[in-house]
Design an enzyme around this catalytic site. Structure first.
Site, PDB file in Angstrom:
ATOM      1  N   HIS A   6       0.821  -1.152  -0.273  1.00 42.53           N
ATOM      2  CA  HIS A   6      -0.870   0.128   0.033  1.00 42.53           C
ATOM      3  C   HIS A   6       1.015   1.243   0.124  1.00 42.53           C
ATOM      4  O   HIS A   6       0.228   1.666  -1.061  1.00 42.53           O
ATOM      5  CB  HIS A   6      -1.364  -0.058   1.138  1.00 42.53           C
ATOM      6  CG  HIS A   6      -1.730   1.258   1.318  1.00 42.53           C
ATOM      7  ND1 HIS A   6      -3.316   1.674   0.747  1.00 42.53           N
ATOM      8  CD2 HIS A   6      -1.762   2.998   1.950  1.00 42.53           C
ATOM      9  CE1 HIS A   6      -3.483   2.933   1.270  1.00 42.53           C
ATOM     10  NE2 HIS A   6      -2.847   3.286   1.973  1.00 42.53           N
ATOM     11  N   GLU A   7       1.391   1.255   1.194  1.00 47.95           N
ATOM     12  CA  GLU A   7       3.098   2.606   0.742  1.00 47.95           C
ATOM     13  C   GLU A   7       3.621   2.592  -0.567  1.00 47.95           C
ATOM     14  O   GLU A   7       4.066   3.676  -0.217  1.00 47.95           O
ATOM     15  CB  GLU A   7       3.744   2.483   1.861  1.00 47.95           C
ATOM     16  CG  GLU A   7       2.813   2.730   3.415  1.00 47.95           C
ATOM     17  CD  GLU A   7       1.904   3.809   3.558  1.00 47.95           C
ATOM     18  OE1 GLU A   7       2.124   4.916   3.128  1.00 47.95           O
ATOM     19  OE2 GLU A   7       0.987   3.033   4.584  1.00 47.95           O
TER      20      GLU A   7
ATOM     21  N   HIS B  36       2.116   4.609  -3.022  1.00 47.52           N
ATOM     22  CA  HIS B  36       2.184   6.102  -2.893  1.00 47.52           C
ATOM     23  C   HIS B  36       3.381   6.519  -3.000  1.00 47.52           C
ATOM     24  O   HIS B  36       3.429   7.581  -3.975  1.00 47.52           O
ATOM     25  CB  HIS B  36       1.795   6.863  -1.342  1.00 47.52           C
ATOM     26  CG  HIS B  36       0.565   6.619  -1.102  1.00 47.52           C
ATOM     27  ND1 HIS B  36      -0.346   6.750  -1.212  1.00 47.52           N
ATOM     28  CD2 HIS B  36       0.568   6.039   0.341  1.00 47.52           C
ATOM     29  CE1 HIS B  36      -1.865   6.607  -0.822  1.00 47.52           C
ATOM     30  NE2 HIS B  36      -0.921   5.887   0.224  1.00 47.52           N
TER      31      HIS B  36
ATOM     32  N   GLU C  90      -6.400   6.319  -0.930  1.00 49.62           N
ATOM     33  CA  GLU C  90      -6.255   5.693  -0.294  1.00 49.62           C
ATOM     34  C   GLU C  90      -7.198   4.366  -0.649  1.00 49.62           C
ATOM     35  O   GLU C  90      -6.360   3.347  -0.967  1.00 49.62           O
ATOM     36  CB  GLU C  90      -6.884   6.072   1.580  1.00 49.62           C
ATOM     37  CG  GLU C  90      -6.009   7.178   2.776  1.00 49.62           C
ATOM     38  CD  GLU C  90      -4.726   6.638   2.436  1.00 49.62           C
ATOM     39  OE1 GLU C  90      -4.228   5.749   2.733  1.00 49.62           O
ATOM     40  OE2 GLU C  90      -3.626   7.281   1.979  1.00 49.62           O
TER      41      GLU C  90
END
Length: 637
Positions: A166-167, A170, A250
């Site tokens: 997930h990170e 980004h 998100e």
């Protein structure tokens, strides 16, 4: 949505962020103007005096906000590690033997290799028991990943992998630069509240008897109150800005993580643990409001202008049949016996990564799927993750350990560059003795033994695993190492594709990590203005993968027709071989995302003309994508 479309979205998001910031500053300036005029009784003064007062109040207020934002932004130039350290983060050592920290570093390295981006610094927020994480930095080269102690203790490997993926989304999507800019902008907006409290204190508690004698004419308390009110407007605007740039990103990051790891249970499990554990994703740092928009989970218990979508909605997007009542049941089960991530790993047999299979023979030409390669840029899929696991599995443990340490990583790079030809190697060893002494030359020779039998496809990934360790050296030492590596590569009077790939990617990585900018000026370019640079790049690539002039020209023409249809540009042999690309990077990196997409397609078309890909073609393709800031996952067979 592909990588290039996301890049276009990030540019639009940056414009919206600036617009919201300007509107917030204007609202604050108006509030302060009115308050100061009221406090000084200026509404009864002539119109010219009132206008003059409000002009200078506006200049001082707006200037203070802008200077505060600039000050905070400059303070963040040290990269993502600065944000992590400000929140109490502790850098995870490369050679850690702690099981939880080793597991964390392994997962980060796997995801970095699978994403095609440099391995970031890794931090742990030791005092935070909530489950949370963030990625920070101006670019992938200076990025940092931070996770809380709660995430390390409570998440199993699949769940930790989902959070890290997930990170990394980004990082790939360009969200980090927006996030770190937002920290600086929010500081400027909130700065007036700090000044207001100072004025209020000075007016209410300073001055002794003189203050009491002149209480009725002292404007400082009123100005202080006005600034606090203006600061409250700033807080409101800041929360609005955070929410506006965070919520949908998100959802996108969750979807990207699932696409990456090809399983929803890990990410959904992490979100369920946030909802079921008492500590949730909450953080205790007083600076948390600054970074709330960049966290994996909501840092505070609030619903108005929340920076993240509701937890139940995020889980339901991953598991459509999810019942929120399940969180209540989990909370009851974990109240007295919180979960242990390592214990769950042992129970599920997740002691280490799965083997992804051996690499092909050194001379094998690998089949290539042009559509799959172009589509994988910035969009890693599950096969890329398995390939990253396979790459790490095929390094001897002692080699991996040396690649992760600042004192031994340079030795591995020296060893990778030592020639098999005795006369060239003697010249390289003389360079090492002159620059670093006899011990460095002996260590480099020993490294050749450690690397014996290393598959050529593993050379560049191993070098890229070494790059983060070099960032830990002082600037002068880094420059010295870059000079040595360049001298070793040039010792035989020519530069091979691997030598070029290693030296250029290392220089770009260290430069951007140090200066937060590309090694060249960034100017927008069109395909027409880059016509000669494109032709040079395709010619170098065609000659690297095709043994004869006719097949090389055929491949070149296929690539040229893909990106510059209808244009006749004869293929000419670059005078300096692969070094001809040095002049192309400043131009090609300035192309718009859609034009970069076309360029990558043309590159793949050149490679795929004969249906296979050689090792030099893989290395050159990875270098092209790296220099153009288009992260390429490992190319699967």
């Amino acid at each position: 949505m592909d990588f290039f479309e996301r890049q276009r979205q990030v540019k639009r998001m940056s414009f919206r962020l600036i617009l919201l910031y300007v509107l917030a500053v204007l609202a604050i300036v108006i509030v302060v103007d009115l308050a100061v005029a009221f406090a000084l009784g200026a509404f009864e003064a002539p119109a010219a005096e009132l206008a003059w007062l409000m002009f200078w109040t506006s200049v001082l207020t707006g200037g203070s906000i802008l200077l505060a934002s600039l000050f905070r932004t400059i303070g963040l130039r040290a990269g993502g590690g600065k944000v992590a350290r400000d929140l109490g983060g502790v850098l995870v050592p490369e050679d850690t033997t702690d099981l939880r920290l080793r597991r964390l570093r392994n997962v980060v390295e796997e995801v970095a290799l699978a994403s095609g981006v440099p391995v970031p610094e890794v931090y742990v927020l030791e005092d935070e028991q909530g489950i949370n994480a963030f990625a920070a930095g101006w670019s992938p080269a200076d990025a940092a990943i931070a996770v809380t102690r709660g995430a390390l203790d409570r998440l199993n490997r699949d769940e930790l992998q989902g959070v890290i993926a997930h990170e990394f989304s980004h990082v790939l999507n360009g969200d980090m630069r927006i996030n770190i800019r937002l920290i600086g902008l929010l500081f400027g907006i909130l700065f007036l509240a700090i000044v207001g409290r100072t004025f209020l204190y000075a007016g209410a508690f300073g001055g002794g008897r003189d203050r009491r004698d002149n209480q009725g004419s002292n404007p400082l308390p009123l100005i202080g109150i006005a600034l606090i009110v203006a600061g409250s407007v700033g807080v409101f605007a800041g929360r609005l800005i955070q929410a506006s740039v965070s919520r949908q990103r998100e959802y996108l990051a969750d979807a990207s993580a699932v696409q990456f790891t090809r399983q929803t249970s890990g990410l959904a499990g992490a979100l369920k643990k946030i909802g079921g554990l008492e500590t949730g994703s909450r953080l205790t740092s007083p600076k948390i409001d600054e970074v709330g928009h960049m966290l994996f989970g909501e840092a505070r218990l609030r619903s108005l202008f929340a920076t993240h979508p509701p937890l139940a909605d995020r889980i339901r997007a991953l598991e459509p049949g999810f019942d929120p009542a399940e969180l209540t049941a989990l909370a009851a089960r974990w109240r007295d016996a919180p979960p242990s991530g390592l214990a769950e790993d042992a129970a599920m047999g997740l002691a280490g990564p799965e083997h992804g299979g051996a690499l092909p023979h050194h001379e094998t030409r690998l089949p290539v799927n042009p559509g799959a390669v172009a589509a994988s840029v910035g969009t890693p899929q599950q096969p890329a993750y398995r390939r990253a696991e396979s790459i790490l599995e095929q390094f001897p443990p002692e080699v991996l350990a040396r690649a992760r340490r600042g004192d031994t990583a340079p030795v591995l790079l020296f060893g990778l560059l030592l020639s098999e030809q005795p006369e060239v190697r003697d010249s390289q060893l003389a360079v090492l003795r002159e620059r670093h002494g006899d011990a460095a030359a002996a260590d480099a020779l020993a490294a050749v033994g450690w690397l014996e039998g290393l598959h050529p496809l593993l050379r560049l990934p191993l070098a890229q695993l070494c790059f983060p360790a070099l960032r830990s050296h002082p600037l002068a030492r880094r420059q010295d190492l870059l000079g040595t590596i360049d001298a070793l590569a040039r010792a035989d009077g020519r530069i091979s594709v691997f030598e070029y790939a290693l030296t250029r990617l290392l220089h770009r990585d260290l430069y951007e990590a140090t200066y937060d900018s590309q090694p060249w000026p960034t100017r927008s370019q069109s395909l027409a203005s880059c016509r000669n640079a494109i032709a040079s790049l395709l010619a170098v690539l065609a000659r690297a993968g095709h043994p004869d002039e006719a097949s090389a020209d055929r491949a070149y023409q296929v690539g040229l027709a893909r990106i510059l249809p209808g244009q006749q540009i004869p293929m000419t042999a670059p005078q300096h071989g692969v070094l001809a690309l040095d002049g192309a990077w400043p131009l090609l990196d300035g192309l718009a995302p859609k034009d970069k997409s076309l360029l990558i397609q043309a590159v793949v078309a050149v490679i795929a003309e004969d249906g296979t890909m050689t090792v030099p073609e893989q290395e050159l393709t990875r270098t092209i994508c790296g220099m153009l800031h288009c992260p390429l996952p490992p190319l699967t067979t």
